[in-house]
Design a protein around this motif. Structure first.
Motif, PDB file in Angstrom:
ATOM      1  N   MET A   1      93.234 -23.199  25.929  1.00 23.97           N
ATOM      2  CA  MET A   1      93.271 -24.630  25.689  1.00 23.97           C
ATOM      3  C   MET A   1      91.844 -25.175  25.801  1.00 23.97           C
ATOM      4  O   MET A   1      91.119 -24.857  26.733  1.00 23.97           O
ATOM      5  N   ASP A   2      91.453 -26.004  24.828  1.00 28.48           N
ATOM      6  CA  ASP A   2      90.094 -26.541  24.878  1.00 28.48           C
ATOM      7  C   ASP A   2      89.991 -27.649  25.927  1.00 28.48           C
ATOM      8  O   ASP A   2      90.998 -28.129  26.459  1.00 28.48           O
ATOM      9  N   ILE A   3      88.767 -28.060  26.215  1.00 33.09           N
ATOM     10  CA  ILE A   3      88.503 -29.013  27.298  1.00 33.09           C
ATOM     11  C   ILE A   3      89.176 -30.362  27.040  1.00 33.09           C
ATOM     12  O   ILE A   3      89.788 -30.932  27.945  1.00 33.09           O
ATOM     13  N   GLU A   4      89.103 -30.856  25.813  1.00 32.20           N
ATOM     14  CA  GLU A   4      89.724 -32.156  25.526  1.00 32.20           C
ATOM     15  C   GLU A   4      91.235 -32.103  25.749  1.00 32.20           C
ATOM     16  O   GLU A   4      91.824 -33.048  26.275  1.00 32.20           O
ATOM     17  N   ALA A   5      91.874 -31.000  25.389  1.00 28.02           N
ATOM     18  CA  ALA A   5      93.317 -30.848  25.603  1.00 28.02           C
ATOM     19  C   ALA A   5      93.628 -30.765  27.097  1.00 28.02           C
ATOM     20  O   ALA A   5      94.632 -31.324  27.560  1.00 28.02           O
ATOM     21  N   GLN A   6      92.778 -30.075  27.862  1.00 27.26           N
ATOM     22  CA  GLN A   6      92.978 -29.997  29.311  1.00 27.26           C
ATOM     23  C   GLN A   6      92.871 -31.387  29.943  1.00 27.26           C
ATOM     24  O   GLN A   6      93.653 -31.742  30.830  1.00 27.26           O
ATOM     25  N   ILE A   7      91.899 -32.173  29.482  1.00 25.89           N
ATOM     26  CA  ILE A   7      91.715 -33.533  29.990  1.00 25.89           C
ATOM     27  C   ILE A   7      92.940 -34.383  29.669  1.00 25.89           C
ATOM     28  O   ILE A   7      93.473 -35.082  30.537  1.00 25.89           O
ATOM     29  N   GLU A   8      93.397 -34.315  28.424  1.00 25.37           N
ATOM     30  CA  GLU A   8      94.587 -35.073  28.020  1.00 25.37           C
ATOM     31  C   GLU A   8      95.797 -34.686  28.871  1.00 25.37           C
ATOM     32  O   GLU A   8      96.554 -35.551  29.315  1.00 25.37           O
ATOM     33  N   GLN A   9      95.979 -33.387  29.091  1.00 25.04           N
ATOM     34  CA  GLN A   9      97.106 -32.899  29.879  1.00 25.04           C
ATOM     35  C   GLN A   9      97.004 -33.383  31.330  1.00 25.04           C
ATOM     36  O   GLN A   9      98.002 -33.789  31.933  1.00 25.04           O
ATOM     37  N   TYR A  10      95.805 -33.337  31.886  1.00 20.07           N
ATOM     38  CA  TYR A  10      95.578 -33.796  33.259  1.00 20.07           C
ATOM     39  C   TYR A  10      95.920 -35.279  33.400  1.00 20.07           C
ATOM     40  O   TYR A  10      96.651 -35.682  34.301  1.00 20.07           O
ATOM     41  N   ILE A  11      95.404 -36.101  32.494  1.00 18.66           N
ATOM     42  CA  ILE A  11      95.678 -37.539  32.546  1.00 18.66           C
ATOM     43  C   ILE A  11      97.170 -37.799  32.337  1.00 18.66           C
ATOM     44  O   ILE A  11      97.778 -38.600  33.049  1.00 18.66           O
ATOM     45  N   ALA A  12      97.787 -37.106  31.390  1.00 17.42           N
ATOM     46  CA  ALA A  12      99.215 -37.296  31.099  1.00 17.42           C
ATOM     47  C   ALA A  12     100.099 -36.925  32.285  1.00 17.42           C
ATOM     48  O   ALA A  12     101.205 -37.448  32.429  1.00 17.42           O
ATOM     49  N   GLY A  13      99.610 -36.065  33.166  1.00 13.95           N
ATOM     50  CA  GLY A  13     100.381 -35.619  34.315  1.00 13.95           C
ATOM     51  C   GLY A  13     100.373 -36.579  35.492  1.00 13.95           C
ATOM     52  O   GLY A  13     101.037 -36.324  36.497  1.00 13.95           O
ATOM     53  N   GLN A  14      99.668 -37.679  35.375  1.00 12.93           N
ATOM     54  CA  GLN A  14      99.584 -38.660  36.458  1.00 12.93           C
ATOM     55  C   GLN A  14     100.759 -39.637  36.384  1.00 12.93           C
ATOM     56  O   GLN A  14     101.422 -39.750  35.360  1.00 12.93           O
ATOM     57  N   SER A  15     101.002 -40.364  37.467  1.00 10.43           N
ATOM     58  CA  SER A  15     102.023 -41.414  37.455  1.00 10.43           C
ATOM     59  C   SER A  15     101.646 -42.441  36.389  1.00 10.43           C
ATOM     60  O   SER A  15     100.483 -42.522  35.982  1.00 10.43           O
ATOM     61  N   VAL A  16     102.594 -43.232  35.948  1.00  8.35           N
ATOM     62  CA  VAL A  16     102.362 -44.161  34.839  1.00  8.35           C
ATOM     63  C   VAL A  16     101.159 -45.077  35.092  1.00  8.35           C
ATOM     64  O   VAL A  16     100.260 -45.175  34.257  1.00  8.35           O
ATOM     65  N   SER A  17     101.124 -45.740  36.239  1.00  5.51           N
ATOM     66  CA  SER A  17     100.028 -46.684  36.496  1.00  5.51           C
ATOM     67  C   SER A  17      98.681 -45.966  36.594  1.00  5.51           C
ATOM     68  O   SER A  17      97.679 -46.443  36.060  1.00  5.51           O
ATOM     69  N   LYS A  18      98.659 -44.814  37.256  1.00  4.41           N
ATOM     70  CA  LYS A  18      97.409 -44.059  37.376  1.00  4.41           C
ATOM     71  C   LYS A  18      96.981 -43.511  36.011  1.00  4.41           C
ATOM     72  O   LYS A  18      95.803 -43.498  35.678  1.00  4.41           O
ATOM     73  N   ARG A  19      97.954 -43.081  35.215  1.00  8.23           N
ATOM     74  CA  ARG A  19      97.654 -42.552  33.872  1.00  8.23           C
ATOM     75  C   ARG A  19      97.004 -43.628  33.008  1.00  8.23           C
ATOM     76  O   ARG A  19      95.999 -43.377  32.342  1.00  8.23           O
ATOM     77  N   ILE A  20      97.547 -44.844  33.044  1.00 10.40           N
ATOM     78  CA  ILE A  20      96.983 -45.947  32.252  1.00 10.40           C
ATOM     79  C   ILE A  20      95.553 -46.235  32.700  1.00 10.40           C
ATOM     80  O   ILE A  20      94.643 -46.379  31.878  1.00 10.40           O
ATOM     81  N   ASP A  21      95.325 -46.302  34.010  1.00  5.92           N
ATOM     82  CA  ASP A  21      93.983 -46.574  34.538  1.00  5.92           C
ATOM     83  C   ASP A  21      93.012 -45.437  34.214  1.00  5.92           C
ATOM     84  O   ASP A  21      91.864 -45.682  33.831  1.00  5.92           O
TER      85      ASP A  21
END
Length: 139
Positions: A1-21
């Protein structure tokens, strides 16, 4: 998995409010640092043991160690933690500058020599955070 996909996956794995922030912060940092090198550290050491929270890194700078060794690492970092988020501003020589300059005007945040930690974006002045990041980039 490339870095941008890892970043997206990491952010997507957060709670809704934390993910938005975190998504908003990610975009703010990318606007401040267009075309920068992206990093993703999963928080595990070479043995696979978790040693830190995962980090998104932006840009690069060289760390010079006392023994003469050097290491290229990110300059600005973003990480989720148990109570909110942390923005790391690395490479600042004066370890009291961030706290002295930004702590009183940033809002509800803890400011150390290289880290600004807060619960949510609504708790801080984003313009002041951007000012701190830009200072770090100039250092």
């Amino acid at each position: 998995m490339d870095i941008e996909a890892q970043i997206e996956q990491y952010i997507a794995g957060q709670s809704v409010s934390k993910r938005i922030d975190m998504q908003a912060l990610h975009q703010i940092i990318l606007q401040l640092m267009p075309g920068c090198k992206l990093w993703f550290l999963d928080g595990k050491n070479s043995a696979g043991k978790t040693v830190s929270n995962p980090n998104i890194g932006y840009g690069s700078h060289t760390i010079n160690y006392a023994d003469g060794k050097t290491k290229v690492f990110y300059q600005i970092g973003l990480s989720a933690n148990t109570t909110g988020m942390s923005v790391y501003i690395l490479g600042i020589k004066d370890k009291s500058y961030l706290a002295q300059t930004f702590a009183e005007k940033i809002g509800k945040a803890s400011v150390t020599g290289y880290c600004i930690k807060f619960k949510a974006l609504k708790d801080i002045n984003i313009d002041v955070l951007e000012e701190a990041i830009l200072y770090g980039l100039k250092s």
